[in-house]
Structures are given as C-alpha cells and as structure tokens.
Design a protein around this motif. Structure first.
Motif, PDB file in Angstrom:
ATOM      1  N   ASP A  56       0.833  -1.205   0.000  1.00 58.64           N
ATOM      2  CA  ASP A  56       0.000   0.000   0.000  1.00 58.64           C
ATOM      3  C   ASP A  56       0.871   1.261   0.000  1.00 58.64           C
ATOM      4  OD1 ASP A  56      -2.178   1.634   0.096  1.00 58.64           O
ATOM      5  OD2 ASP A  56      -2.607   1.296   2.219  1.00 58.64           O
ATOM      6  N   ASP A  57       1.942   1.254   0.814  1.00 57.18           N
ATOM      7  CA  ASP A  57       2.844   2.404   0.857  1.00 57.18           C
ATOM      8  C   ASP A  57       3.580   2.584  -0.467  1.00 57.18           C
ATOM      9  OD1 ASP A  57       2.051   2.851   3.448  1.00 57.18           O
ATOM     10  OD2 ASP A  57       3.765   1.788   4.363  1.00 57.18           O
ATOM     11  N   ILE A  59       2.567   1.741  -3.452  1.00 62.99           N
ATOM     12  CA  ILE A  59       1.676   2.220  -4.514  1.00 62.99           C
ATOM     13  C   ILE A  59       1.330   3.689  -4.298  1.00 62.99           C
ATOM     14  CG2 ILE A  59      -0.633   1.953  -5.519  1.00 62.99           C
ATOM     15  CD1 ILE A  59      -0.432  -1.012  -5.000  1.00 62.99           C
ATOM     16  N   SER A  60       1.123   4.043  -3.013  1.00 59.13           N
ATOM     17  CA  SER A  60       0.760   5.443  -2.743  1.00 59.13           C
ATOM     18  C   SER A  60       1.954   6.381  -2.847  1.00 59.13           C
ATOM     19  CB  SER A  60       0.145   5.547  -1.339  1.00 59.13           C
ATOM     20  OG  SER A  60       1.071   5.109  -0.343  1.00 59.13           O
ATOM     21  N   ASN A  61       3.158   5.919  -2.548  1.00 64.24           N
ATOM     22  CA  ASN A  61       4.388   6.728  -2.641  1.00 64.24           C
ATOM     23  C   ASN A  61       5.404   5.992  -3.502  1.00 64.24           C
ATOM     24  OD1 ASN A  61       3.392   8.743  -0.802  1.00 64.24           O
ATOM     25  ND2 ASN A  61       3.846   7.307   0.891  1.00 64.24           N
ATOM     26  N   SER A  88      -7.548  -3.209  -9.407  1.00 61.75           N
ATOM     27  CA  SER A  88      -8.297  -1.973  -9.158  1.00 61.75           C
ATOM     28  C   SER A  88      -9.567  -2.032  -9.972  1.00 61.75           C
ATOM     29  CB  SER A  88      -7.465  -0.755  -9.520  1.00 61.75           C
ATOM     30  OG  SER A  88      -7.230  -0.715 -10.929  1.00 61.75           O
ATOM     31  N   ASN A 117      -4.838   3.224   1.768  1.00 67.24           N
ATOM     32  CA  ASN A 117      -4.278   4.447   1.205  1.00 67.24           C
ATOM     33  C   ASN A 117      -4.592   4.602  -0.268  1.00 67.24           C
ATOM     34  OD1 ASN A 117      -3.171   5.067   3.720  1.00 67.24           O
ATOM     35  ND2 ASN A 117      -1.248   3.963   3.246  1.00 67.24           N
ATOM     36  N   ASN A 118      -5.093   3.579  -0.882  1.00 68.58           N
ATOM     37  CA  ASN A 118      -5.405   3.604  -2.308  1.00 68.58           C
ATOM     38  C   ASN A 118      -6.812   3.078  -2.500  1.00 68.58           C
ATOM     39  OD1 ASN A 118      -2.579   4.209  -3.642  1.00 68.58           O
ATOM     40  ND2 ASN A 118      -2.208   2.595  -2.114  1.00 68.58           N
TER      41      ASN A 118
END
Length: 650
Positions: A56-57, A59-61, A88, A117-118
């Motif tokens: 998750d981290d 993909i978000s950053n 998605s 987060n996504n």
C-alpha cells in the motif's frame, strides 16, 4: 433374584481410570493441535498484513529506483505465497505466481485485503497453510513426547498400585464366587490379605457356623431316623422297621424266605438279679452274635422285637438254608456264658416259620410265636420250625448260580425292564432300567433274588458291564430325548478294572448321550464303601452322567454323603412308601431326608407308590417325584415281550 457381576471390581476401576486418563490425553491433544493451528494462522495473518501495508505504501508513494516488481517477488517467495494479484476498478495491475508450489492447490489459503491508502485497490493472496511442510520431529516435539511418556508411565504405575490396593477386595470377591458355587468348604478360612477385613472375618464366622449347623442337622436327622427305626441299645432295627420290611417283602411277586424269633428266657429274673444295666449288657452281647451271624445274608434284617425277643428276616432263602442257619445260630449262642439266674444250656429259644409271596404279616408272626413256644417246651436252648407247606423252594448253590449267570451273560446279558419316573406335575423325569433274568424253566427272576447269587459267585462286574452296554445301545438307537437310569453295584465301582473300563467307555460316548444316562447306586453299600467309590462317582459326574442314590432308608445311615457325591436324585426304598398315609413314623423319615437335601440341589423321589392316597401324602410332605405302579408298570424292552404284554392287557 440378584445376579453376580461378570466384571471384577479391580477391572472396573482400572478400566475407569484408564478411560479417564486416555480421554484427558485426547482432549489435551485436540486442544494443543487447535492451538498450534490458530497460532500459525495468526502468525501468517500478521505477516501478510505487514506485506500488504508495504504494498500500500509503495503504490501510494512510488519511488523511481524501487518498483514493486523488483522487491515484491522475493518477499512473496520467502513468505510461501503461491499467488498474488493487485487489482483496481480499471483491471489487473500486478500478478505473481510461483512455478513450483509445496502445497496442493486445494490446500492453499486465500486472503483478500483492501488498500486503505489507495481506494479502489485490493490485493488477493493465496498462501501455503502453516506447518504444511513440517513433519513429526522428536527434537521439535520432545517436550510433548516426554509429557505423553510421563503420563503413560504414571498411568501404568497407578494401575499397578490400584491393583495392589484392591487385591484384598478381589480375593474376597473370588471367595464369594466359590461360596455361591457351593464350594464353601474349600474357602472356609479366608486369606489374610482380604479386604475389608471385617467382611472377611464375618464370612469365616458364618461358614464355621454353617458347617456346625449342617453337621448338627445331619446328626439330628440321623438321631431322628435312628430313634424311629433303630433300637437304641443294640443298634439293630426296631419293631416298626421290621414290620415295614416284612410287609414289603410279602407283596413282592416270587418272594420267599423265613422269619425267626429268638427269646431270652426269664427276662424278669435277669433284670432283678443283674439289674437293668447288667441285663442290657447281656442283650447287647446276644445282639452282637446275631448281627455277625446274618452278615452272609445281604438282605437279612435283625430287629429287637421286644425287650427279650429278637426277630430275623431272611429273604430269598430256601427252607433248607434257613434250617441250617438256625442250627448254626444256636451253636454260636451256646458258646456264650449266660449270667445268673439263666441256666447255661437252657436260656435261648428259637422259633422259625417260612413264607411266600401273598401271605399276611400278622399270620406269619403268629406262626413264629407258636414255633418259639414249641421250642420253649422242648427246653435245652433248642429251635423249632413251624410245620407248613413251602412253595417252590429254590436251593441254588454257587455252582447252579454260576451256570445260570454265565448262560445269561453269554446270551447278551439280562433282560431290561423299564419303569417310568414322573414329577409331581406328571411330566416324565427319566426311565429306570430294571434287570431281569430267566431260569432254566423260563421263569423271570428279579434282581432282588438273583443279586444274592451274583454276590455269591462274584460276577457283579460282568453283570454291570452287560447292563451298561445294553443301556447305551438303547440310548444310541432311541429318539435322542429319553433319559435312562441303570443300577450299578458298589462292589463293581471299587474294582480298578471296572473303573478303567467305565472311564474309557464314557470317554468314547458323545456328551449329549452321557447327559441322558444316569448311574444308580444303593445307599447302604455307598455309605459303607464311600471312600473307595467317591473318586469313581466324581469321574462319572465330571463326564456328564448324573448320579442317583436309590434304596434310601433301607438301613439307617448318615446323609453326609449328599455333600460328597452331590447326587441328582435320592430314591426312597419301597418299604417306606407302603401305606405311608397311615404311618407317621415313615412320614417323619421322609421329612428328615427332605430336610437333609434342602441345602443341596438333590431332589427326593419316592419308589413303590401304588395308591393315590400314598401319592397325595408324599406330595404334601414335599416329594419331587415318584415311581411305581401308580405311574406305570414294569414293561420289557424286548419287542417280543412287548407284544405279549399288549396281548395280555387286551
């Protein structure tokens, strides 16, 4: 009625404790397995949550130098993840799949995670279950294995300790089983290890009291019978028993013999001179001489008829033999030294009369009394025979008896007549086989007559073998339901050769046939030779043949043999059954025998029942069965004889 438990107390407790321990181990094992599985699943869940957080981290950053495709496959492979997809709403973004998997596809665990987060992104992971690639290892499972081993050892030690602690109760239970099986004499004293000790001591005391009570009962029964049928002073029969036996003999077809009356002179003067005790001693001395004199006659009876009179009954003896016996008896009495005031050569007077079947007992005693008075008139300790016609004297000697019996045995043995025995409900119990032989003229001779000749020439064993063989042939050729009873002499059972022959014969016979063959033995010879015949009778019972004691009451003996040989039936002598509804003394004897048989499984049967009044009286007394002309006459087993009997009935 309460039943004895089939499982011992110790085995019950051991089984209970073992079951409890095994159940506890099983519950512990199941709980441990579930706990291990839950811990593994929680650990895998925690690890995959961390991986999803990193994804998750990432993909978000995103970082230009580190893409997911570089580091994520190595992490997933180390985590035993087989498949992973990142999707998605627009479609598939990333997919990972191992080429070689450790687990089968059906064993994989699927997890689905949403990336916080996504929004709109989610991850699907399929991984190998925890501990799927692990096998049992002593090192890894050493603590659990040691725990199981300790439990097993502790259980075995506990069971052994429990058995030792309960050994006394088990010994007490075994002792109780033997008592219920009728073997109380073998365990009359308990083991010191029996527990509870109070119960063991109580059993010891109760068995001792029971033994004393049984012995006292036996002594009391013997005392009753002795006072009813025996003279207290001499031990000979009394007037009641003599009259009963004489009446029975006179009603037997073909019976013959003699009645002798001996009188001691001047009895009143003897009592005054010597006193009652001195006169009694003299009577006992005379009675001993008479008892020794009749020993050579198996069926002879000596009775003290009055204070100074003795009566002797000689059955199945010719007039010649009776006269010879009277002469020898007087010579034996002459050797006694008569006390004062009796004269040495003039103190005993003997009168004798002869009888045949059908005569009246009262008339015979009158004839004997008249003959005795004639002897008194003659004086000088003489004897006198009443003059009367004697029917069909049969003065057979040993040579004639041996010739006749040898011819009978060569022709296959004696004829067997049958008489049924029934219980109080009228159901047939068994059939007794009665031996009969034919003389040179074809006349039938009963066993009561020819057994004297058999004893004289010593052919008991040969005769008993022939009878048993014939009985087995009838059982073998019968319908398979009839029970036969045969008479065997005690003298034969004492012979070693006959014992071996009987044992081998019974061992070669099927058990079903042996259960339908009963061995009968007379009471008086049985008690006389009990130590000699006891092993043979126990062997016969062990092989399956029931034992029957017949002619009970013919002579007064102790009934302690009931406990030793445990007969199935005890049959009374026919003299006790004659007009029993009019004879209280005979009824007392029957009650005494029934009381002696009550603690055992032995049943009491009556023989010689001829009238309904006799049978009703016996039923009221508690008899279990009967035999006699009231239930059925004696019928021959020979087909030709059966045909003639049917013709005679018509």
């Amino acid at each position: 009625m309460r039943k004895v438990a089939g499982m011992k107390l110790t085995n019950r407790l051991v089984a209970f404790v073992t079951l409890i321990v095994v159940c506890a181990m099983f519950v512990l094992f199941i709980g441990g397995a579930v706990s291990f599985r839950k811990l593994g699943a929680d650990f895998l869940e925690h690890y995959l949550n961390n991986v999803v957080t990193e994804i998750d981290d990432a993909i978000s950053n995103p970082k230009p130098d580190e893409t997911i495709g570089h580091w994520l496959p190595r992490v997933l492979k180390a985590s035993d993840v087989v498949e992973m997809e990142i999707r998605s709403k627009t479609g598939l973004l990333f997919r990972y799949e191992q080429i070689q998997t450790a687990g089968r596809p059906l064993d994989l665990i699927e997890h689905r995670y949403v990336l916080p987060n996504n929004p709109g992104f989610f991850v699907t992971i399929k991984s190998v279950p925890p501990y799927a690639n692990f096998a049992y290892s002593i090192g890894a499972m050493s603590s659990l294995s040691l725990a199981v081993l300790v439990i097993v050892l502790a259980l075995s030690w506990g069971i052994r300790w429990l058995r030792q602690q309960l050994l006394g109760a088990e010994l007490l239970e075994d002792r109780g089983r033997l008592i219920l099986a009728g073997r109380a004499e073998e365990v009359k004293t308990g083991d010191d290890r029996e527990w509870p000790a109070t119960a063991s001591i109580a059993l010891d005391q109760m068995i001792a009291e029971l033994k004393d009570a049984r012995q006292e009962r036996s002594r009391f029964d013997t005392f009753l019978r002795s006072n009813t049928f025996l003279d207290k002073l001499t031990g000979a029969a009394n007037r009641v028993m003599f009259d009963n036996r004489l009446q029975t003999v006179l009603q037997d077809k073909g019976a013959q013999g003699a009645v002798l009356m001996l009188q001691i002179a001047d009895w009143d003067g003897l009592v005054q001179e010597q006193g009652k005790s001195g006169a009694d001693e003299w009577v006992k001395e005379v009675g001993a001489i008479l008892s020794n004199a009749i020993l050579r006659f198996p069926d002879a009876i000596l009775a003290r008829y009055y204070d100074a009179d003795f009566a002797i009954l000689l059955t199945h003896q010719s007039a010649k033999d009776a006269r010879l016996f009277a002469s020898q008896l007087m010579k034996a009495l002459e050797r006694l030294s008569a006390p004062a005031p009796l004269e040495k050569e003039d103190w005993a007077y003997l009168g004798m009369t002869f009888f045949s079947a059908g005569e009246r007992r009262g008339r015979l005693m009158e004839e004997a009394e008249m003959a005795k008075r004639s002897a008194v008139l003659q004086g000088s300790s003489s004897w006198f025979a009443f003059k009367k016609d004697v029917v069909a004297e049969d003065a057979r000697g040993s040579v004639r008896w041996r010739t006749l019996l040898s011819r009978v045995l060569e022709s296959g043995g004696p004829d067997l007549y049958r008489q049924v025995v029934k219980d109080v409900q009228g159901e047939e119990l068994h059939t007794e086989l009665l031996a009969r032989i034919r003389d040179e003229n074809g006349l039938i001779i009963k066993a009561s007559r020819f057994m004297n000749g058999v004893d004289l020439v010593g052919m008991n064993t040969a005769l008993d073998r022939a009878v048993i063989k014939k009985a087995m042939n009838q059982l073998r050729n019968g319908d398979g339901r009839e029970t036969l009873s045969v008479n065997v002499c005690a003298e034969s059972l004492r012979q070693r050769k006959f014992q071996y022959w009987l044992r081998d014969t019974l061992l070669q016979t099927p058990r079903s046939m042996l259960n339908r063959l009963q061995i009968e033995i007379s009471e008086a010879p049985l008690v006389q030779h009990l130590d000699a015949v006891r092993p043979t009778l126990k062997m016969v019972r062990a092989l399956g043949c029931p034992v029957v004691v017949d002619q009970a009451g013919r002579s007064v003996v102790s009934t302690y043999y009931l406990k030793d040989i445990q007969p199935k039936y005890v049959k009374f002598h026919r003299s006790l059954m004659r007009d029993i509804h009019q004879r209280p003394e005979n009824q007392l004897y029957v009650r005494s025998m029934l009381g002696a048989c009550e603690p055992t499984k032995t049943e009491v049967l009556a023989v010689g029942v001829e009238t309904a009044q006799e049978w009703q009286t016996l039923i009221q007394l508690g008899i279990q069965g009967g035999q006699g002309r009231l239930f059925g006459a004696e019928l021959s087993a020979n087909p030709a004889a059966k045909k003639r009997q049917r013709w005679l009935k018509k």
